[in-house]
Design an enzyme around this catalytic site. Structure first.
Site, PDB file in Angstrom:
ATOM      1  N   ASN A  62       0.874  -1.183   0.000  1.00 41.15           N
ATOM      2  CA  ASN A  62       0.000   0.000   0.000  1.00 41.15           C
ATOM      3  C   ASN A  62       0.909   1.230   0.000  1.00 41.15           C
ATOM      4  O   ASN A  62       1.546   1.518   1.005  1.00 41.15           O
ATOM      5  CB  ASN A  62      -0.877  -0.045   1.267  1.00 41.15           C
ATOM      6  CG  ASN A  62      -1.645   1.247   1.486  1.00 41.15           C
ATOM      7  OD1 ASN A  62      -1.779   2.063   0.589  1.00 41.15           O
ATOM      8  ND2 ASN A  62      -2.156   1.428   2.704  1.00 41.15           N
TER       9      ASN A  62
ATOM     10  N   LYS B  72       0.093   4.273  -0.202  1.00 40.67           N
ATOM     11  CA  LYS B  72      -0.534   5.443   0.431  1.00 40.67           C
ATOM     12  C   LYS B  72      -0.356   6.682  -0.449  1.00 40.67           C
ATOM     13  O   LYS B  72      -0.392   6.586  -1.670  1.00 40.67           O
ATOM     14  CB  LYS B  72       0.043   5.653   1.835  1.00 40.67           C
ATOM     15  CG  LYS B  72       0.024   4.382   2.685  1.00 40.67           C
ATOM     16  CD  LYS B  72       0.248   4.652   4.136  1.00 40.67           C
ATOM     17  CE  LYS B  72       0.385   3.330   4.869  1.00 40.67           C
ATOM     18  NZ  LYS B  72       0.208   3.446   6.285  1.00 40.67           N
TER      19      LYS B  72
ATOM     20  N   HIS C 283      -9.483   0.757   4.943  1.00 40.33           N
ATOM     21  CA  HIS C 283      -8.203   0.942   5.654  1.00 40.33           C
ATOM     22  C   HIS C 283      -8.428   1.854   6.860  1.00 40.33           C
ATOM     23  O   HIS C 283      -9.228   2.795   6.799  1.00 40.33           O
ATOM     24  CB  HIS C 283      -7.173   1.551   4.696  1.00 40.33           C
ATOM     25  CG  HIS C 283      -5.783   1.533   5.241  1.00 40.33           C
ATOM     26  ND1 HIS C 283      -5.356   2.459   6.159  1.00 40.33           N
ATOM     27  CD2 HIS C 283      -4.742   0.694   5.028  1.00 40.33           C
ATOM     28  CE1 HIS C 283      -4.095   2.172   6.484  1.00 40.33           C
ATOM     29  NE2 HIS C 283      -3.699   1.119   5.805  1.00 40.33           N
TER      30      HIS C 283
ATOM     31  N   GLU D 125      -6.795   4.238   8.023  1.00 40.93           N
ATOM     32  CA  GLU D 125      -6.589   5.680   7.773  1.00 40.93           C
ATOM     33  C   GLU D 125      -7.816   6.274   7.099  1.00 40.93           C
ATOM     34  O   GLU D 125      -8.154   7.441   7.334  1.00 40.93           O
ATOM     35  CB  GLU D 125      -5.314   5.881   6.934  1.00 40.93           C
ATOM     36  CG  GLU D 125      -4.069   5.615   7.772  1.00 40.93           C
ATOM     37  CD  GLU D 125      -2.840   5.192   6.985  1.00 40.93           C
ATOM     38  OE1 GLU D 125      -2.809   5.324   5.754  1.00 40.93           O
ATOM     39  OE2 GLU D 125      -1.882   4.716   7.635  1.00 40.93           O
TER      40      GLU D 125
ATOM     41  N   GLU E 176      -5.344  -5.521  10.446  1.00 44.22           N
ATOM     42  CA  GLU E 176      -4.344  -4.491  10.677  1.00 44.22           C
ATOM     43  C   GLU E 176      -4.626  -3.789  12.007  1.00 44.22           C
ATOM     44  O   GLU E 176      -5.439  -2.863  12.059  1.00 44.22           O
ATOM     45  CB  GLU E 176      -4.388  -3.453   9.551  1.00 44.22           C
ATOM     46  CG  GLU E 176      -4.102  -4.014   8.185  1.00 44.22           C
ATOM     47  CD  GLU E 176      -3.500  -2.965   7.265  1.00 44.22           C
ATOM     48  OE1 GLU E 176      -2.400  -3.195   6.770  1.00 44.22           O
ATOM     49  OE2 GLU E 176      -4.111  -1.905   7.093  1.00 44.22           O
TER      50      GLU E 176
ATOM     51  N   GLY F  40       2.331   1.855  10.815  1.00 41.62           N
ATOM     52  CA  GLY F  40       3.263   2.978  10.690  1.00 41.62           C
ATOM     53  C   GLY F  40       3.927   3.371  12.000  1.00 41.62           C
ATOM     54  O   GLY F  40       4.525   4.432  12.106  1.00 41.62           O
TER      55      GLY F  40
ATOM     56  N   SER G 260       3.461  -2.602  10.316  1.00 39.39           N
ATOM     57  CA  SER G 260       4.920  -2.593  10.479  1.00 39.39           C
ATOM     58  C   SER G 260       5.578  -3.925  10.100  1.00 39.39           C
ATOM     59  O   SER G 260       6.516  -4.360  10.764  1.00 39.39           O
ATOM     60  CB  SER G 260       5.296  -2.168  11.906  1.00 39.39           C
ATOM     61  OG  SER G 260       4.804  -0.856  12.165  1.00 39.39           O
TER      62      SER G 260
HETATM   63  C1  PEP Z   1      -0.729  -0.142   5.993  1.00 42.70           C
HETATM   64  O1  PEP Z   1      -0.774   1.006   5.646  1.00 42.70           O
HETATM   65  O2  PEP Z   1      -1.604  -0.918   5.615  1.00 42.70           O
HETATM   66  C2  PEP Z   1       0.370  -0.580   6.850  1.00 42.70           C
HETATM   67  C3  PEP Z   1       0.300  -1.771   7.373  1.00 42.70           C
HETATM   68  O3  PEP Z   1       1.398   0.304   7.057  1.00 42.70           O
HETATM   69  P1  PEP Z   1       2.830  -0.016   7.721  1.00 42.70           P
HETATM   70  O4  PEP Z   1       3.351  -1.268   7.059  1.00 42.70           O
HETATM   71  O5  PEP Z   1       3.666   1.177   7.385  1.00 42.70           O
HETATM   72  O6  PEP Z   1       2.622  -0.197   9.181  1.00 42.70           O
END
Ligand code: PEP
Length: 253
Positions: free
Chosen positions: A11, A13, A97, A99, A169, A175, A215
């Site tokens: 992703n 973003k 997601h 976010e 997630e 992040g 992460s």
């Molecule tokens: C994501 O945006 O779906 C995500 C898991 O981000 P990160 O790997 O940076 O934690």
């Protein structure tokens, strides 16, 4: 046990212009060429989709989008319709997601409409669920996830869900550099599979791919992927650099 093809999804973003994304995709295509035991997907920003589609043509990387509207067209300024994504070459779309939920007011109900529209358009939905840190601390992880699943998939029929992918997630791990332990991930994935077996169908639940996101990086991907109910990863930060992302795809060594 049902064999599920692992999916490693990036992703991107709100990172990368069209040219930057095309360059990354071109390098990634070289790095993952020949990989057939893992499916690879990247989700660049909307403005980069067409350029990336050209770069990855003929290779083994699938294109995805990060969001879409549920209507097929209309006066919805700033939105993107499912058919626009398929026309741009997308096969997947990330929906719900955290976010999008946190900053753009997405709800379980809007995610439900989007999943329905994605399926109707022939896009494979990557349906994101996850609990916040305070919800985990309050012991509400399973109840929060159950509600997201129940509402997000409300009134779907088994035949509508064949292409569904779920991404667990935990919001506290996105992040932040904090990763769920492999045991925490496995516990939740097994719960989600069980919940979907009860709610939809046990054969469906056995075939369903459940990705972990939060992460994921080269140092932890192998142990997460070794868990029996972890079928892949949804990766943010570590998907932006093609060499790093390729290491994730090659997690088996
Ligand atoms: C994501 O945006 O779906 C995500 C898991 O981000 P990160 O790997 O940076 O934690």
């Amino acid at each position: 046990m049902q064999k599920r093809l692992p999916l490693i999804a990036g992703n991107w973003k709100m990172y990368k212009t069209g040219d930057e994304a095309a360059q990354t995709a071109k390098r990634l295509k070289e790095l993952v060429s020949g990989v057939s035991d893992v499916e690879v997907m990247i989700a660049p920003p909307f403005t980069a989709l067409c350029q990336v589609a050209v770069e990855i043509a003929g290779g083994n990387i699938a294109l995805g989008a990060q969001n879409m509207h549920w209507e097929s067209e209309g006066a919805y300024t700033g939105e993107i319709a499912p058919g626009m994504l398929t026309a741009a070459g997308c096969r997947y779309v990330i929906l719900g997601h955290s976010e999008r939920r946190q900053y753009f007011g997405e709800t379980d109900q809007s995610v439900n409409r989007k999943i329905r529209a994605a399926v109707a358009a022939g896009l494979k939905p990557v349906f994101c669920i996850g609990e916040s840190e305070s919800q985990r601390e309050a012991g509400q992880t399973f109840s929060v996830l159950d509600k997201q699943i129940q509402n997000g998939l409300e009134s779907f029929l088994l035949q509508d869900l064949e292409s569904l992918v779920v991404a667990y997630e935990p919001v506290w791990a996105i992040g932040t550099g904090k990763t769920a332990t492999k045991e925490q991930a496995q516990e939740v994935h097994a719960h989600v599979r069980q919940r979907l077996a009860e709610m939809i169908d046990s054969g469906f639940a056995q075939k369903l791919r459940i990705l972990y996101g939060g992460s994921v990086k080269p140092s932890n991907v192998k142990e997460l992927m070794a868990m029996p109910d972890v079928d892949g990863a949804l990766v943010g930060g570590a998907s932006l650099d093609p060499e790093t992302f390729s290491q994730l795809v090659h997690y088996q060594g």
